[in-house]
Design an enzyme around this catalytic site. Structure first.
Site, PDB file in Angstrom:
ATOM      1  N   GLU A   1       0.877  -1.146   0.041  1.00 38.88           N
ATOM      2  CA  GLU A   1       0.170   0.175   0.003  1.00 38.88           C
ATOM      3  C   GLU A   1       0.850   1.100  -0.159  1.00 38.88           C
ATOM      4  O   GLU A   1       0.377   2.332  -0.616  1.00 38.88           O
ATOM      5  CB  GLU A   1      -1.036   0.023   1.065  1.00 38.88           C
ATOM      6  CG  GLU A   1      -2.024  -0.873   1.084  1.00 38.88           C
ATOM      7  CD  GLU A   1      -1.691  -2.279   1.814  1.00 38.88           C
ATOM      8  OE1 GLU A   1      -0.724  -2.635   1.897  1.00 38.88           O
ATOM      9  OE2 GLU A   1      -2.676  -3.239   1.657  1.00 38.88           O
TER      10      GLU A   1
ATOM     11  N   PHE B   1     -11.948  -6.778  13.840  1.00 38.24           N
ATOM     12  CA  PHE B   1     -10.815  -7.193  12.925  1.00 38.24           C
ATOM     13  C   PHE B   1     -10.543  -6.356  11.897  1.00 38.24           C
ATOM     14  O   PHE B   1     -11.376  -5.766  11.238  1.00 38.24           O
ATOM     15  CB  PHE B   1     -11.305  -8.600  12.202  1.00 38.24           C
ATOM     16  CG  PHE B   1     -10.110  -9.216  11.489  1.00 38.24           C
ATOM     17  CD1 PHE B   1      -9.231  -9.661  12.022  1.00 38.24           C
ATOM     18  CD2 PHE B   1     -10.343  -9.301  10.193  1.00 38.24           C
ATOM     19  CE1 PHE B   1      -7.965 -10.035  11.166  1.00 38.24           C
ATOM     20  CE2 PHE B   1      -9.478  -9.928   9.214  1.00 38.24           C
ATOM     21  CZ  PHE B   1      -8.261 -10.265   9.882  1.00 38.24           C
ATOM     22  N   GLN B   2      -9.138  -5.988  11.957  1.00 41.67           N
ATOM     23  CA  GLN B   2      -8.621  -5.062  10.895  1.00 41.67           C
ATOM     24  C   GLN B   2      -9.483  -3.488  10.929  1.00 41.67           C
ATOM     25  O   GLN B   2      -9.606  -2.899   9.942  1.00 41.67           O
ATOM     26  CB  GLN B   2      -8.755  -5.638   9.550  1.00 41.67           C
ATOM     27  CG  GLN B   2      -8.029  -6.885   9.227  1.00 41.67           C
ATOM     28  CD  GLN B   2      -7.564  -7.075   7.805  1.00 41.67           C
ATOM     29  OE1 GLN B   2      -8.524  -6.945   6.944  1.00 41.67           O
ATOM     30  NE2 GLN B   2      -6.538  -7.668   7.533  1.00 41.67           N
TER      31      GLN B   2
ATOM     32  N   LYS C   1     -17.603  -0.343   5.354  1.00 41.08           N
ATOM     33  CA  LYS C   1     -17.861  -1.609   4.385  1.00 41.08           C
ATOM     34  C   LYS C   1     -19.524  -1.471   4.096  1.00 41.08           C
ATOM     35  O   LYS C   1     -19.931  -1.649   2.903  1.00 41.08           O
ATOM     36  CB  LYS C   1     -17.709  -2.825   4.985  1.00 41.08           C
ATOM     37  CG  LYS C   1     -18.123  -4.187   4.102  1.00 41.08           C
ATOM     38  CD  LYS C   1     -17.464  -5.232   4.381  1.00 41.08           C
ATOM     39  CE  LYS C   1     -17.975  -6.547   3.228  1.00 41.08           C
ATOM     40  NZ  LYS C   1     -17.094  -7.593   3.563  1.00 41.08           N
TER      41      LYS C   1
ATOM     42  N   MET D   1      24.237   8.509   2.732  1.00 39.62           N
ATOM     43  CA  MET D   1      24.359   9.960   3.202  1.00 39.62           C
ATOM     44  C   MET D   1      24.421   9.949   4.993  1.00 39.62           C
ATOM     45  O   MET D   1      25.304  10.619   5.426  1.00 39.62           O
ATOM     46  CB  MET D   1      22.774  10.381   3.202  1.00 39.62           C
ATOM     47  CG  MET D   1      22.601  11.681   3.503  1.00 39.62           C
ATOM     48  SD  MET D   1      24.011  13.046   2.690  1.00 39.62           S
ATOM     49  CE  MET D   1      23.088  13.523   1.565  1.00 39.62           C
TER      50      MET D   1
HETATM   51  C1  LIG Z   1      12.221   5.404   5.457  1.00 40.70           C
HETATM   52  C2  LIG Z   1      13.638   6.241   5.824  1.00 40.70           C
HETATM   53  N1  LIG Z   1      14.440   5.725   6.758  1.00 40.70           N
HETATM   54  C3  LIG Z   1      15.606   6.502   7.319  1.00 40.70           C
HETATM   55  C4  LIG Z   1      16.459   7.557   6.282  1.00 40.70           C
HETATM   56  C5  LIG Z   1      17.261   8.197   6.785  1.00 40.70           C
HETATM   57  N2  LIG Z   1      18.230   8.145   5.836  1.00 40.70           N
HETATM   58  C6  LIG Z   1      18.385   9.217   4.912  1.00 40.70           C
HETATM   59  S1  LIG Z   1      19.552   8.868   3.876  1.00 40.70           S
HETATM   60  C7  LIG Z   1      19.878   7.118   4.232  1.00 40.70           C
HETATM   61  C8  LIG Z   1      20.718   6.464   3.563  1.00 40.70           C
HETATM   62  C9  LIG Z   1      20.085   6.176   2.223  1.00 40.70           C
HETATM   63  O1  LIG Z   1      21.030   4.915   1.796  1.00 40.70           O
HETATM   64  P1  LIG Z   1      20.883   4.669   0.133  1.00 40.70           P
HETATM   65  O2  LIG Z   1      19.545   4.421  -0.357  1.00 40.70           O
HETATM   66  O3  LIG Z   1      22.001   3.664  -0.157  1.00 40.70           O
HETATM   67  O4  LIG Z   1      21.718   6.203  -0.425  1.00 40.70           O
HETATM   68  P2  LIG Z   1      22.864   6.662  -0.472  1.00 40.70           P
HETATM   69  O5  LIG Z   1      22.686   7.789   0.304  1.00 40.70           O
HETATM   70  O6  LIG Z   1      23.787   5.611  -0.277  1.00 40.70           O
HETATM   71  O7  LIG Z   1      22.849   7.281  -2.129  1.00 40.70           O
HETATM   72  C10 LIG Z   1      19.129   7.077   5.180  1.00 40.70           C
HETATM   73  C11 LIG Z   1      18.930   5.828   6.149  1.00 40.70           C
HETATM   74  C12 LIG Z   1      14.957   8.100   5.618  1.00 40.70           C
HETATM   75  N3  LIG Z   1      15.660   9.049   5.132  1.00 40.70           N
HETATM   76  N4  LIG Z   1      13.943   7.469   5.371  1.00 40.70           N
END
Ligand SMILES: Cc1ncc(C[n+]2csc(CCOP(=O)(O)OP(=O)(O)O)c2C)c(N)n1
Ligand SMILES: [Mg+2]
Lengths: 162, 579
Positions: free
Chosen positions: B50, B112-113, B162, B477
């Protein structure tokens, strides 16, 4: 600074939670909140007492206006207005203080709405200053319970300044 | 004629001009899904989660400007939409999300749900409805689209028990809606606009900051005219990319935490900022007290709460960006006589000097694959004519910095919420809207795994999205922050051995998988992928040490930037990952 804000809202399911959620979600504080239907049962008035600097209060006003169910927001603090609050106080005075309690109630135009051998329940309506003064005077007499409605406010129908 | 709630729902969607919706079935929406079985005019795209459905609807909305629609079941189906809804809310994207709900009789019983999705989404929707009576349904849907699409757009949720989908009512489609408590301001105050025009004419160092509002109000043309007739340079927030052509000579690119040096310098030195459809996010302003110390600020926005929310504003104009700029351009044309070209010469010179001082650059001579190289090649090979979606992290920032967005609605990226897992489903939504366009998700190896299941949606619906994974085997990052501010203690950011084989994953889903491990393979892989009329995963094994520069450290003023050139060259970088 303290502000009394009057908010006209659609009397819809969930509207109170939208307003309170706005305050909690954005970290604004609510000192008091009172809600009631207007003459039109589809519309309610909420009177909210909040505080913050001008910057925050401006945001509060705008954020309230942004809520879809809000029809009108008036910051009463900027207008000539009348504020009232009602409190009910249950006191259990010593025998020798009973007369003083009744005298104070009279001075403050309170009404005894319930009494028992040990207690009086007094209803007082007024603005904040009056209520505070009354409570301070009653305090040494032994306050058992204390409830208040929260403020309501209405603008005075003033003569427009030329 | 009486119709069931399910019939009314679908008829209403058709009346709203909806052609596609994204969704996932379940118990309480069975009646609606049953009707969809024979439905000719409405196509439901079954996603595999979803969250994917809502992001796909969001990508559809960003690419087309029309509200995206999602339909899911109650309980877990509904709660799975929350991240998607919050993503859209933060970026002001119009969505209508329809959730099934347990029968009205059972609401509040922990049935439920059952989930109180109206309560859960109240803070992250523009508005939401619980429909208790089938006779309110058509009007509710009309209102939902109206609220989602007008004013400052946003997501609206309709919770549909529903029994409402099975009970019957006459179908009346209202021609128009009027909500007495909802009246967005569209026309800017003419006096204020005139004042603004004269301020702009007098300014010595004016600068436009364009945000997502330019795109949502469809004002790219007006903005370009405004910038060109006044000669004022333009910088964009991340949400504003594409609102002004990135390759235009007046463009300074993006500002903020990973913005260009020259854009940030320009902000700090400017004597007049003209902020258009943007909200001074902390990623844009950096240290707020040190932001634009010399500038007066003109702020144009449709949402009065955006104005003076976190920066002082000298001249606010509340209104729709397109209409305000249309009036502004006319006022400037008719009334303003100040000879600004002469006055601004020094400003233009200064901007050119900053551009020379720190251009957007990277190590172009490296043997390894640099992520910026991949992005530049994507830009080159697509001639900038693709729709780019992104995930979140370094991949997103490189995609923002090194691809030039010349047209609005070609950049789909989660700005305000920064939602990893957004890009692939968003690309799918955009591809559905534009089957003949090249749609590319620029991804990270971490983010892509958050909604990787949507590859199935792309394959089965023949939506040939391309996914360029900038595979650094890290949550890059976060690793970058650990390297710079946590003494290279890579706590839980190293994915290394566990990064799956993306080529095999693609193949397992009957998509195409390609890989480049050498720089020389990048262009061939891109060319091959773009020629294939099927979904493709491209695994670019990039230099994991690469960082996003320039960078404003948290809490610093935006001209206090870190640059690649300042990096101390360590003799040999040892990977100190914490397991
Ligand atoms: C749902 C979610 N969880 C955690 C984060 C924190 N966060 C920001 S960038 C990142 C790393 C992303 O890794 P990747 O997709 O490999 O991208 P890269 O920075 O290596 O290009 C994280 C964990 C986020 N932005 N969104
Ligand atoms: Mg990564």
């Amino acid at each position: 600074m303290r502000h009394t804000i009057s908010v006209l809202v659609e009397n819809k399911f969930g509207v109170l939670s939208r307003i309170s959620g706005l305050f909690s979600g954005r970290g604004y504080n609510i000192e008091s909140l009172s809600v009631g239907e207007t003459i039109d049962p589809n519309i309610s008035t909420m009177t909210i007492v909040t505080s913050g600097d001008d910057w925050i209060v401006e945001q509060i006003n705008k954020q309230l206006n942004k809520l879809i169910d809000v029809i009108k927001v008036v910051d009463m603090t900027e207008l000539d207005h009348v504020e009232r609050e009602m409190v009910m106080i249950k006191v259990s005075p010593r025998q020798e203080d009973k007369a003083e309690v009744l005298r104070l109630a009279e001075i403050f135009r309170g009404r005894i709405v319930d009494s028992s051998p040990k207690t009086y329940t007094i209803e007082v309506t007024g603005n904040e200053k009056k209520i505070e003064a009354f409570v301070e005077l009653l305090r040494p007499m032994g306050i058992k319970e204390f409830v208040r409605t929260g403020k309501i406010a209405i603008a005075r129908e003033g003569v427009k300044k030329p | 004629m009486k119709m069931t709630g399910s019939e009314i729902l679908l008829e209403s969607l058709k009346k709203e001009g909806v052609k596609h919706l994204f969704g996932y079935p379940g118990g309480v929406v069975l009646n609606i899904f049953d009707l969809l079985h024979d439905e000719k005019e409405l196509q439901l795209i079954l996603t595999r989660h979803e969250q994917g459905a809502v992001h796909a609807a969001d990508g559809y909305a960003r690419a087309t400007g029309k509200a995206g629609v999602a339909l899911v079941t109650s309980g877990p189906g509904a709660t799975n939409t929350v991240t998607g809804i919050a993503t859209a809310a933060m970026d002001s994207i119009p969505l209508v999300v329809i959730t099934g709900q347990v029968p009205t009789m059972l609401i509040g019983n922990d049935a439920f749900q059952e989930a109180d999705i109206v309560g859960i989404t109240r803070p992250c929707t523009k508005y939401n409805f619980l429909v208790k009576n089938v006779s309110d349904l058509a009007l509710t849907i009309k209102e939902a689209f109206h609220i989602a699409n007008t004013g400052r757009p946003g997501p609206v949720l309709i919770d549909l028990p529903k029994d409402v989908t099975t009970s019957k009512a006459e179908f009346h489609w209202p021609d128009h809606v009027k909500i007495r408590s909802y009246n967005p301001t569209y026309e800017g105050n003419k006096y204020m606009i005139t004042q603004a025009a004269h301020m702009i004419a007098k300014a010595k160092k004016p600068l436009i900051i364009a945000g997502g509002g330019v795109i949502s109000s469809d004002a790219a043309k007006e903005l370009r005219e405004f910038a060109e007739i006044t000669g004022v340079p333009v910088t964009m927030t991340m949400m504003g990319l594409g609102g002004f052509p990135g390759s235009h000579k007046l463009s300074l690119g993006m500002l903020g935490m990973h913005g260009t040096y020259y854009a940030n310098k320009a902000v700090q030195d400017s004597d007049l900022l003209i902020a258009i459809g943007m909200r001074f996010d902390d990623r844009v302003t950096g240290k707020i007290d040190a932001f634009a110390p010399n500038a007066k600020i003109i702020h144009i926005d449709i949402d009065p709460t955006s104005i003076r929310k976190n920066v002082r504003v000298d001249l606010p104009i509340v209104g729709d960006v397109k209409r305000v700029l249309t009036v502004m351009n006319k006022v400037i044309h008719d009334e303003v006589k100040e000879p600004w070209a002469e006055v601004r010469k020094a400003w233009t010179k200064q901007l050119d000097a900053w551009k020379k001082e720190h251009p957007m650059d990277y190590d172009r001579d490296a043997d390894v694959i640099k992520p910026q190289y991949v992005i530049e090649k994507i830009h080159e090979l697509t001639k900038g004519d693709a729709i780019i979606a992104t995930e979140v992290g370094q991949n997103q920032m490189w995609a923002a910095q090194f691809y030039k967005y010349d047209k609005p609605r070609t950049w789909l990226s989660s700005g305000g919420l920064g939602t990893m897992g957004y890009g692939l489903p968003a690309a799918i939504g955009a591809q559905l809207a534009y089957p003949n366009k090249l749609v590319i998700d620029i991804a990270g190896d971490g983010s892509i795994q958050m909604n990787i299941q949507e590859l199935a949606t792309a394959v089965i619906n023949k939506l040939p999205v391309k996914v360029a994974i900038l595979n650094n085997r890290f949550l890059g990052m976060v690793r970058q922050w650990q390297e710079l501010f946590f003494q290279e203690r890579y706590s839980h950011t190293k994915l290394d051995e566990t990064v799956p084989d993306f080529v095999k994953i693609a193949e397992a889903y009957s998509a195409v998988g390609l890989r480049a491990t050498k720089k020389s393979e990048v262009v061939p892989v891109l060319k091959e992928a773009f020629a294939i009329k099927r979904p493709v995963f491209m695994d670019f094994v990039i230099d994991w040490t690469e960082k996003v520069y320039p960078m404003v450290p948290a809490g610093a003023a935006i001209d206090q930037m870190l640059f690649r050139e300042q990096e101390v060259k360590k003799p040999e970088k040892k990977l100190k990952a914490v397991k």
